[in-house]
Motif scaffolding. Structure first.
Motif, PDB file in Angstrom:
ATOM      1  N   UNK A  97      39.839  29.840  36.350  1.00  0.00           N
ATOM      2  CA  UNK A  97      38.826  30.923  36.289  1.00  0.00           C
ATOM      3  C   UNK A  97      38.212  30.967  37.818  1.00  0.00           C
ATOM      4  N   UNK A  98      37.927  30.017  38.583  1.00  0.00           N
ATOM      5  CA  UNK A  98      37.120  30.033  39.876  1.00  0.00           C
ATOM      6  C   UNK A  98      38.002  30.654  40.665  1.00  0.00           C
ATOM      7  N   UNK A  99      39.414  30.229  40.571  1.00  0.00           N
ATOM      8  CA  UNK A  99      40.292  30.637  41.521  1.00  0.00           C
ATOM      9  C   UNK A  99      40.602  32.122  41.328  1.00  0.00           C
ATOM     10  N   UNK A 100      40.640  32.636  39.990  1.00  0.00           N
ATOM     11  CA  UNK A 100      40.874  33.733  39.766  1.00  0.00           C
ATOM     12  C   UNK A 100      39.849  34.623  40.188  1.00  0.00           C
ATOM     13  N   UNK A 101      38.470  34.233  40.126  1.00  0.00           N
ATOM     14  CA  UNK A 101      37.354  35.137  40.732  1.00  0.00           C
ATOM     15  C   UNK A 101      37.450  35.296  42.071  1.00  0.00           C
ATOM     16  N   UNK A 102      37.870  34.318  42.873  1.00  0.00           N
ATOM     17  CA  UNK A 102      38.288  34.489  44.493  1.00  0.00           C
ATOM     18  C   UNK A 102      39.131  35.332  44.665  1.00  0.00           C
ATOM     19  N   UNK A 103      40.208  35.422  43.635  1.00  0.00           N
ATOM     20  CA  UNK A 103      41.432  36.564  44.299  1.00  0.00           C
ATOM     21  C   UNK A 103      40.808  37.829  43.913  1.00  0.00           C
ATOM     22  N   UNK A 104      40.046  38.003  42.935  1.00  0.00           N
ATOM     23  CA  UNK A 104      39.423  39.419  42.323  1.00  0.00           C
ATOM     24  C   UNK A 104      38.575  39.668  43.498  1.00  0.00           C
ATOM     25  N   UNK A 105      37.847  39.133  44.241  1.00  0.00           N
ATOM     26  CA  UNK A 105      36.849  39.413  45.105  1.00  0.00           C
ATOM     27  C   UNK A 105      37.641  39.823  46.558  1.00  0.00           C
ATOM     28  N   UNK A 106      38.649  39.201  46.610  1.00  0.00           N
ATOM     29  CA  UNK A 106      39.512  39.428  47.850  1.00  0.00           C
ATOM     30  C   UNK A 106      40.162  40.720  47.682  1.00  0.00           C
ATOM     31  N   UNK A 107      40.579  41.032  46.327  1.00  0.00           N
ATOM     32  CA  UNK A 107      41.058  42.338  46.241  1.00  0.00           C
ATOM     33  C   UNK A 107      39.771  43.638  46.307  1.00  0.00           C
ATOM     34  N   UNK A 108      38.644  43.001  45.593  1.00  0.00           N
ATOM     35  CA  UNK A 108      37.567  43.880  45.996  1.00  0.00           C
ATOM     36  C   UNK A 108      37.412  44.421  47.549  1.00  0.00           C
ATOM     37  N   UNK A 109      37.633  43.165  48.237  1.00  0.00           N
ATOM     38  CA  UNK A 109      37.423  43.375  49.813  1.00  0.00           C
ATOM     39  C   UNK A 109      38.337  44.496  50.413  1.00  0.00           C
ATOM     40  N   UNK A 110      39.496  44.518  49.634  1.00  0.00           N
ATOM     41  CA  UNK A 110      40.502  45.405  50.247  1.00  0.00           C
ATOM     42  C   UNK A 110      40.317  47.196  49.754  1.00  0.00           C
ATOM     43  N   UNK A 111      39.468  47.192  48.405  1.00  0.00           N
ATOM     44  CA  UNK A 111      39.217  48.436  47.968  1.00  0.00           C
ATOM     45  C   UNK A 111      37.864  48.144  47.467  1.00  0.00           C
ATOM     46  N   UNK A 112      36.812  48.420  48.366  1.00  0.00           N
ATOM     47  CA  UNK A 112      35.427  48.226  47.880  1.00  0.00           C
ATOM     48  C   UNK A 112      35.190  49.314  46.920  1.00  0.00           C
ATOM     49  N   UNK A 113      34.349  48.690  45.894  1.00  0.00           N
ATOM     50  CA  UNK A 113      33.690  49.472  44.839  1.00  0.00           C
ATOM     51  C   UNK A 113      34.992  49.858  43.850  1.00  0.00           C
ATOM     52  N   UNK A 114      35.946  49.235  43.933  1.00  0.00           N
ATOM     53  CA  UNK A 114      37.120  49.471  42.792  1.00  0.00           C
ATOM     54  C   UNK A 114      36.685  49.023  41.254  1.00  0.00           C
ATOM     55  N   UNK A 115      36.675  49.738  40.535  1.00  0.00           N
ATOM     56  CA  UNK A 115      36.021  49.602  39.127  1.00  0.00           C
ATOM     57  C   UNK A 115      36.726  48.349  38.618  1.00  0.00           C
ATOM     58  N   UNK A 116      38.116  48.294  38.522  1.00  0.00           N
ATOM     59  CA  UNK A 116      39.093  47.321  37.743  1.00  0.00           C
ATOM     60  C   UNK A 116      38.588  45.818  38.383  1.00  0.00           C
ATOM     61  N   UNK A 117      38.561  45.728  39.799  1.00  0.00           N
ATOM     62  CA  UNK A 117      38.297  44.394  40.101  1.00  0.00           C
ATOM     63  C   UNK A 117      36.940  44.057  40.006  1.00  0.00           C
ATOM     64  N   UNK A 118      36.029  45.061  40.059  1.00  0.00           N
ATOM     65  CA  UNK A 118      34.637  44.838  39.726  1.00  0.00           C
ATOM     66  C   UNK A 118      34.419  44.215  38.270  1.00  0.00           C
ATOM     67  N   UNK A 119      35.092  44.914  37.458  1.00  0.00           N
ATOM     68  CA  UNK A 119      35.096  44.389  35.923  1.00  0.00           C
ATOM     69  C   UNK A 119      35.540  43.077  35.740  1.00  0.00           C
ATOM     70  N   UNK A 120      36.453  42.899  36.437  1.00  0.00           N
ATOM     71  CA  UNK A 120      37.253  41.656  36.258  1.00  0.00           C
ATOM     72  C   UNK A 120      36.492  40.521  36.903  1.00  0.00           C
ATOM     73  N   UNK A 121      35.931  40.801  37.873  1.00  0.00           N
ATOM     74  CA  UNK A 121      34.935  39.551  38.503  1.00  0.00           C
ATOM     75  C   UNK A 121      33.975  39.313  37.408  1.00  0.00           C
ATOM     76  N   UNK A 122      33.344  40.223  36.996  1.00  0.00           N
ATOM     77  CA  UNK A 122      32.275  40.168  36.044  1.00  0.00           C
ATOM     78  C   UNK A 122      32.564  39.425  34.886  1.00  0.00           C
ATOM     79  N   UNK A 123      33.807  39.655  34.241  1.00  0.00           N
ATOM     80  CA  UNK A 123      34.190  39.289  33.196  1.00  0.00           C
ATOM     81  C   UNK A 123      34.715  37.637  33.479  1.00  0.00           C
ATOM     82  N   UNK A 124      35.304  37.593  34.527  1.00  0.00           N
ATOM     83  CA  UNK A 124      35.828  36.024  35.158  1.00  0.00           C
ATOM     84  C   UNK A 124      34.580  35.406  35.238  1.00  0.00           C
ATOM     85  N   UNK A 125      33.587  35.777  35.675  1.00  0.00           N
ATOM     86  CA  UNK A 125      32.333  35.058  35.970  1.00  0.00           C
ATOM     87  C   UNK A 125      31.783  34.537  34.730  1.00  0.00           C
ATOM     88  N   UNK A 126      31.627  35.545  33.782  1.00  0.00           N
ATOM     89  CA  UNK A 126      30.989  35.253  32.566  1.00  0.00           C
ATOM     90  C   UNK A 126      31.813  34.047  31.637  1.00  0.00           C
TER      91      UNK A 126
END
Length: 335
Positions: free
Chosen positions: A43-72
């Protein structure tokens, strides 16, 4: 001038197109890798990848939700690993409630909740077994207690959720072993003491038998001498007639020996025997006799039958020498 401007516009447009295309490619790849890490429960690695995806698409709703879900989920896993199931369940439920997130994460959270419920049920069973083992220990049934505890310890209790219970089980097991050793030592000591007591009892019984045999022989000799003495006394007490012999008051507090030559009496609680020589015997009747002692005192005695004598000491019954002397507990003996 217009041609130059048109050329610049075309150039910027091409750069934007190629740049956006490259960003989308990285975004998709990062999202794909993140979801792959979720499957692996990294899960920590997954969070890292989702954050990189969000860097490519700032404010992306899907990536933002996945980050929060993974963190939880990371929080839920941490709480689970620490044995705090109440908090872990709450965090896992939040993972399940995220809409348009990762279904895989939702399944992982659901599975984690199921795992905790299973472990909670197991803990209840282990606790019940622990209580049963404790009861056997209190009743002195040490082998039964140890058997139950060993059976519980065959299970994997390495998770922190079981740590407190495992510590209690280990402590109880040590106490039961110690108690068993003490009980065995006490049993051995008891068996040894019983064997020694038995040997002593046998030795005492043998000594008693020998003593009884010796006493019987001595008694026979005493009885023989007594018989001789009785015959002698009977010969000497012809003049006293049936009144001669040993007499005991009905309350067994005073005994006397009456012969043709003397009257000897003693009271049970005294330590002096009174012996008075008889000077004269006067047969008043067949049942009444008057005795005159050497110091001048006269006393009348009356026979009722052959075994009851009425005198100054009251009513007395005829007894054997041994019975008469028995009231003195061996402190002295009538002559």
């Amino acid at each position: 001038m217009k041609k130059v401007v048109s050329g610049l516009i075309v150039c910027f447009t091409l750069l934007a197109i190629f740049g956006c295309s490259k960003n989308n490619e990285i975004y998709e790849k990062m999202m794909e890798q993140g979801l792959l890490q979720i499957e692996k429960e990294e899960y920590a690695s997954a969070e890292n990848f989702f954050e990189k995806a969000l860097d490519e698409k700032p404010k992306d709703e899907k990536a933002t939700k996945l980050i929060k879900q993974t963190q939880q989920m990371i929080i839920a896993q941490k709480e689970f690993d620490e044995g705090d199931f109440e908090a872990a369940k709450s965090s896992a439920e939040k993972v399940e409630k995220v809409e348009d997130g990762s279904e895989a994460l939702q399944e992982k959270a659901k599975s984690l909740i199921g795992q905790m419920e299973k472990m909670e049920k197991e803990k209840e069973e282990y606790t019940a077994s622990f209580d049963e083992a404790k009861q056997h220990h209190e009743q002195g049934e040490f082998d039964d207690s140890l058997g139950i505890l060993d059976k519980v310890l065959e299970n994997d209790l390495g998770h922190p959720f079981f740590s407190e219970l495992k510590e209690e089980i280990d402590t109880l097991k040590g106490e039961v072993r110690d108690a068993k050793e003490i009980a065995l030592a006490e049993a051995e000591a008891k068996a040894k003491a019983e064997a020694e007591a038995k040997a002593k009892a046998e030795a005492e019984a043998k000594a008693k038998a020998e003593a009884e045999a010796k006493a019987a022989a001595e008694k026979a000799e005493i009885e023989r001498k007594a018989a001789e003495e009785k015959a002698k006394q009977e010969a000497q007490s012809k003049d006293i007639g049936a009144a001669g012999g040993y007499w005991l008051t009905e309350d067994r507090t005073e005994a006397c020996h009456l012969t043709s030559t003397y009257l000897a009496c003693a009271v049970k609680q005294s330590d002096v025997i009174f012996k008075n020589d008889i000077f004269n015997i006067n047969h008043i009747s067949s049942t009444e006799i008057e005795l005159t002692f050497s110091f001048g005192h006269k006393s009348r005695i009356t026979l009722s039958g052959n075994n009851v004598l009425q005198g100054e000491s009251g009513r007395m019954n005829r007894v054997s020498k041994e019975e008469a002397n028995s009231i003195y507990d061996g402190y002295y003996e009538l002559p």
